[in-house]
Design an enzyme around this catalytic site. Sequence first.
Site, short mmCIF file in Angstrom:
data_model
loop_
_atom_site.label_atom_id
_atom_site.label_comp_id
_atom_site.label_asym_id
_atom_site.label_seq_id
_atom_site.Cartn_x
_atom_site.Cartn_y
_atom_site.Cartn_z
N GLU A 22 -131.80 -12.07 58.24
CA GLU A 22 -130.80 -12.33 59.86
C GLU A 22 -129.40 -12.99 59.55
O GLU A 22 -128.57 -12.73 60.13
CB GLU A 22 -131.67 -13.50 60.64
N HIS A 78 -131.97 -14.60 53.96
CA HIS A 78 -132.65 -14.01 54.87
C HIS A 78 -131.73 -13.02 55.43
O HIS A 78 -130.61 -12.95 55.70
CB HIS A 78 -133.13 -15.20 56.00
N ASN A 119 -141.30 -19.97 58.38
CA ASN A 119 -139.78 -20.01 58.67
C ASN A 119 -139.79 -20.23 60.32
O ASN A 119 -140.01 -19.28 61.00
CB ASN A 119 -139.17 -18.65 58.32
N LYS A 126 -137.30 -20.65 62.11
CA LYS A 126 -136.01 -19.94 62.50
C LYS A 126 -135.25 -20.89 63.54
O LYS A 126 -135.67 -22.29 63.45
CB LYS A 126 -136.17 -18.44 63.14
N SER A 169 -143.76 -9.69 59.86
CA SER A 169 -144.95 -9.50 60.83
C SER A 169 -146.40 -9.92 60.35
O SER A 169 -147.24 -9.32 60.55
CB SER A 169 -145.01 -7.67 61.37
N GLY A 172 -140.06 -9.17 62.60
CA GLY A 172 -140.21 -9.53 63.87
C GLY A 172 -140.49 -8.26 64.90
O GLY A 172 -140.45 -8.36 65.83
N GLU A 205 -139.04 -8.85 51.87
CA GLU A 205 -139.10 -8.64 53.30
C GLU A 205 -138.42 -7.43 53.87
O GLU A 205 -137.06 -7.43 54.08
CB GLU A 205 -138.38 -10.01 53.96
P1 PGA Z 1 -141.93 -12.52 61.05
O1 PGA Z 1 -140.55 -13.10 60.39
O2 PGA Z 1 -142.92 -12.99 60.38
O3 PGA Z 1 -141.53 -12.74 62.65
O4 PGA Z 1 -141.74 -10.90 61.06
C1 PGA Z 1 -140.45 -13.07 58.96
C2 PGA Z 1 -139.17 -13.61 58.46
O5 PGA Z 1 -138.37 -13.52 59.21
O6 PGA Z 1 -139.17 -14.09 57.50
#
Ligand code: PGA
Length: 259
Positions: A96, A94, A9, A11, A212, A172, A166
Amino acid sequence: MPKKYVIANFKMNKVDKEVKTYIEQLLPKVEDVASQVVLAVPSVSIKTAVKEAKGSGVNIASQNINENGFGAFTGEVNAEMVSSVGASAVIIGHSERRSYFNETDAIVNKKIQKALKAGLMCVFCFGESVYDKKNNLTESALTTQITGALNNIYGNELGHIVFAYEPVWAIGTGVVATNAVIEKTLKLIRKIICNLYDEKVANEVSIVYGGSVNENNIKDIAKIANLNGVLVGGASLDPVKFSMIAEAFGKNQKTTAKK
Ligand code: PGA
């Protein structure tokens, strides 16, 4: 056995030229990995990514779609549009999007329905917040999110949905869920799906973990029984790191000609 997926992803990262270069560098590194590799690129680069990945077996996904069909929704793109430029999958729900764009379970459900109708595979994201975790609310949070997202979805459509667990507190943050937590939650997710459909459907769905994941912790994470891959944000931005993550889920045996 559920299919395995290793999903990047990006982003809101990488301009079009960088997406092209990334794929050029990634393809030789993932040509013999056993899992399905999927790259969720910014929607403006889907066409470039599809062209670059053609014939490689790597699939290109959108990071989002609007829940509506065609109409007056300035700035939005719908399922048919991303499909028309070659995306074969889409990330839906997601965290976010849920937190910055107020996406509810009902909206997530509409998006899944639109995506399935357009023939897109859904990477459906869900997970408990830090509040849920601290207050022992993980089971009810996941039950609400999964039940809400799957409203009016038939059991035979679940093969087109990858369940992406997740935990919000792990995205993150550098704090990865322990294998014990992931294992326990995978069982819970299959139980929730079993209650909504049946055991066969629950055992056949692919469930991936996200939060992460990186090239260092992947060896441990890949050992988890019943885990069918990962969804990777930060560490997916580097093709070398991402290919190491993909390799952790196994390589295809090369068949050599008999002498
Ligand atoms: P990350 O993000 O690996 O940076 O923690 C995962 C995600 O948002 O799908």
